[in-house]
Write an enzyme that holds these catalytic residues in place. Structure first.
Site, PDB file in Angstrom:
ATOM      1  N   ASP A 186      27.178  99.329 -60.754  1.00 35.51           N
ATOM      2  CA  ASP A 186      26.849  98.680 -62.037  1.00 35.51           C
ATOM      3  C   ASP A 186      27.244  99.488 -63.278  1.00 35.51           C
ATOM      4  OD1 ASP A 186      25.792  96.903 -60.244  1.00 35.51           O
ATOM      5  OD2 ASP A 186      23.755  96.939 -61.010  1.00 35.51           O
ATOM      6  N   ASP A 199      26.758  93.801 -61.596  1.00 33.54           N
ATOM      7  CA  ASP A 199      25.631  92.897 -61.837  1.00 33.54           C
ATOM      8  C   ASP A 199      26.228  91.668 -62.535  1.00 33.54           C
ATOM      9  OD1 ASP A 199      22.808  92.925 -61.390  1.00 33.54           O
ATOM     10  OD2 ASP A 199      22.431  93.256 -63.532  1.00 33.54           O
ATOM     11  N   HIS A 235      25.113  87.935 -63.601  1.00 35.29           N
ATOM     12  CA  HIS A 235      24.090  86.893 -63.705  1.00 35.29           C
ATOM     13  C   HIS A 235      24.604  85.658 -64.429  1.00 35.29           C
ATOM     14  CE1 HIS A 235      21.215  89.815 -62.329  1.00 35.29           C
ATOM     15  NE2 HIS A 235      21.274  90.557 -63.412  1.00 35.29           N
ATOM     16  N   HIS A 259      19.333  83.280 -66.180  1.00 32.09           N
ATOM     17  CA  HIS A 259      18.858  83.866 -64.917  1.00 32.09           C
ATOM     18  C   HIS A 259      17.351  84.142 -64.971  1.00 32.09           C
ATOM     19  CE1 HIS A 259      18.625  87.022 -61.717  1.00 32.09           C
ATOM     20  NE2 HIS A 259      19.426  86.162 -61.136  1.00 32.09           N
ATOM     21  N   HIS A 278      21.270  90.213 -69.757  1.00 29.71           N
ATOM     22  CA  HIS A 278      22.278  91.265 -69.570  1.00 29.71           C
ATOM     23  C   HIS A 278      23.271  90.832 -68.494  1.00 29.71           C
ATOM     24  CE1 HIS A 278      19.428  92.000 -66.335  1.00 29.71           C
ATOM     25  NE2 HIS A 278      20.431  92.525 -65.658  1.00 29.71           N
ATOM     26  N   LYS A 299      26.754  90.796 -57.574  1.00 22.30           N
ATOM     27  CA  LYS A 299      25.394  90.505 -57.085  1.00 22.30           C
ATOM     28  C   LYS A 299      24.554  89.966 -58.233  1.00 22.30           C
ATOM     29  CE  LYS A 299      23.972  95.234 -57.986  1.00 22.30           C
ATOM     30  NZ  LYS A 299      23.043  94.916 -59.078  1.00 22.30           N
ATOM     31  N   CYS A 334      19.014  99.827 -59.365  1.00 26.10           N
ATOM     32  CA  CYS A 334      20.036  99.393 -58.412  1.00 26.10           C
ATOM     33  C   CYS A 334      20.487 100.507 -57.471  1.00 26.10           C
ATOM     34  CB  CYS A 334      21.201  98.761 -59.150  1.00 26.10           C
ATOM     35  SG  CYS A 334      20.714  97.171 -59.871  1.00 26.10           S
TER      36      CYS A 334
END
Ligand code: VGL
Ligand code: ZN
Length: 214
Positions: A15, A53, A55, A59, A88, A113, A158
């Protein structure tokens, strides 16, 4: 301890995205400083992958999706308590792009993810329901990796969950401390290191990797 990376070792850069770096909406303190360390490591390891990351807008891990809640509050989601974050790493935004100072040209895979609207995903292996796999374990196993070296952001979210899942899956797991930075929400960074050490995850420094300038 000096570790010489071999063919069955892989570095995972977790990330390293604009939103977690200076100027980002969920900037990890000093997060950008992990980039040059990761760049050096990525030159030395024979195999490198990265997580992102990723999203959708709206989310469920975003405080903005819960009227009356603020970032860093907690909400009860279908799978249990979830910390709520500022919006984010929204897909196709600059915040979700990799931090420009990250330079890992030999990166072999970008694993995204957190793209299921209802489930967050801290770990690179399982989403926060602890049931939905990302497929990374199968990928790493099929490629014959046995030792996993983790770096990136955030050490207490994470990276932590990825390390615990990697170790539980039977990989020998190392976290390279100076190649990570933490959010440290109410002592979460110290707690993360204690949890990782208890689980058998090895805490090392980039200077422990043979070939890194020190
Ligand atoms: C992360 C909070 C929310 C991380 C991702 O990369 O550690 N933290 N989403
Ligand atoms: Zn996230």
């Amino acid at each position: 301890m000096l570790i010489t990376p071999v063919e069955s070792d892989i570095l995972i850069a977790v990330d390293m995205q604009n939103d977690f770096c200076p100027g980002g909406v969920l900037a990890v303190p000093d997060g950008g400083a992990a980039a040059p360390v990761i760049n050096r490591l990525a030159d030395i390891f024979r195999h490198v992958i990265a997580t992102q990351d990723w999203h959708p807008a709206g989310h469920r891990s975003f405080a903005s999706a819960h009227p009356g809640k603020k970032p860093f509050d907690t909400a009860e989601l279908s799978y249990g308590p979830q910390i709520l974050w500022p919006d984010h790493c929204v897909q196709e935004t600059r915040g979700a792009e990799f931090y420009p100072a990250l330079n890992t040209p030999r990166c072999e895979l970008v694993l995204r993810k957190g793209f299921r609207e209802q489930i967050d995903s801290y770990s690179a292996f399982f989403e926060n329901d602890r049931l939905t796999p990302t497929g990374l374990e199968g990928y790493l196993r099929e490629r014959g990796f046995t030792r996993i070296f983790l770096a990136g952001l955030a050490a207490d979210f994470c990276v932590l969950y990825s390390a615990l899942d990697a170790q539980r899956a039977g990989f020998e797991t190392f976290v390279i401390e100076d190649a990570c930075r933490g959010i440290d929400l109410n002592g979460s960074l110290a707690a993360a290191w204690a949890t990782m050490e208890k689980a058998g995850v090895r805490r090392i420094a980039s200077a422990d990797i043979a070939g890194v300038a020190r």
